[in-house]
Write an enzyme that holds these catalytic residues in place. Sequence first.
Site, mmCIF file in Angstrom:
data_model
loop_
_atom_site.group_PDB
_atom_site.id
_atom_site.type_symbol
_atom_site.label_atom_id
_atom_site.label_comp_id
_atom_site.label_asym_id
_atom_site.label_seq_id
_atom_site.Cartn_x
_atom_site.Cartn_y
_atom_site.Cartn_z
ATOM 1 N N ALA A 81 0.808 -1.219 0.000
ATOM 2 C CA ALA A 81 0.000 0.000 0.000
ATOM 3 C C ALA A 81 0.842 1.270 0.000
ATOM 4 O O ALA A 81 0.444 2.277 -0.575
ATOM 5 C CB ALA A 81 -0.949 0.006 1.196
ATOM 6 N N HIS A 82 1.993 1.220 0.627
ATOM 7 C CA HIS A 82 2.883 2.379 0.631
ATOM 8 C C HIS A 82 4.064 2.190 -0.312
ATOM 9 O O HIS A 82 5.058 2.896 -0.215
ATOM 10 C CB HIS A 82 3.381 2.671 2.045
ATOM 11 C CG HIS A 82 2.323 3.247 2.913
ATOM 12 N ND1 HIS A 82 1.766 2.565 3.972
ATOM 13 C CD2 HIS A 82 1.689 4.438 2.860
ATOM 14 C CE1 HIS A 82 0.849 3.318 4.533
ATOM 15 N NE2 HIS A 82 0.776 4.452 3.881
ATOM 16 N N GLY A 83 3.946 1.225 -1.223
ATOM 17 C CA GLY A 83 5.037 0.946 -2.142
ATOM 18 C C GLY A 83 6.180 0.263 -1.425
ATOM 19 O O GLY A 83 6.074 -0.126 -0.268
#
Length: 106
Positions: free
Chosen positions: A19-21
Site C-alpha cells: 500500500a505504501h510501495g
Amino acid sequence: NIDMLEQLAGLPADKIVAAHGNFASAHSLNGEEVPTEDLRRAVMEGPEGWKKLREQYGSLVKPDIVFFGESLPERFSQLCQKDFKKCDLLIVMGTSLVVGPFNSLV
C-alpha cells in the site's frame, strides 16, 4: 511496509499489496523506470550520485514508495474491495488504524 520483509520471507509478489510501495522498483519523476541498483549506487555515492542520476534520467529519481500527499498505488485500490469480499480471516498488525484510507477499510 516499504522494507520488503514480506518478499524477503518468501511471500509471492502476487500475494502482496504494498500500500505504501516499496524499494522493489524505482522511477524518475518524469515516469521513466530506473533500475533499483542504479538508485542504490547513487544513494551510496551521496550528492554527486543523485545529481548524476538526475542528469541521466532528466529528473529526480525515487524508489516507488508513497510519500505524504502522494496517491497510493493503483494495485491497492484495485484489490482492497475485491480481496475483502473473499476474506475469511483478517489479521491487522503493526498499525493503529488511525490514518485513512486504512482506518475505513474494516
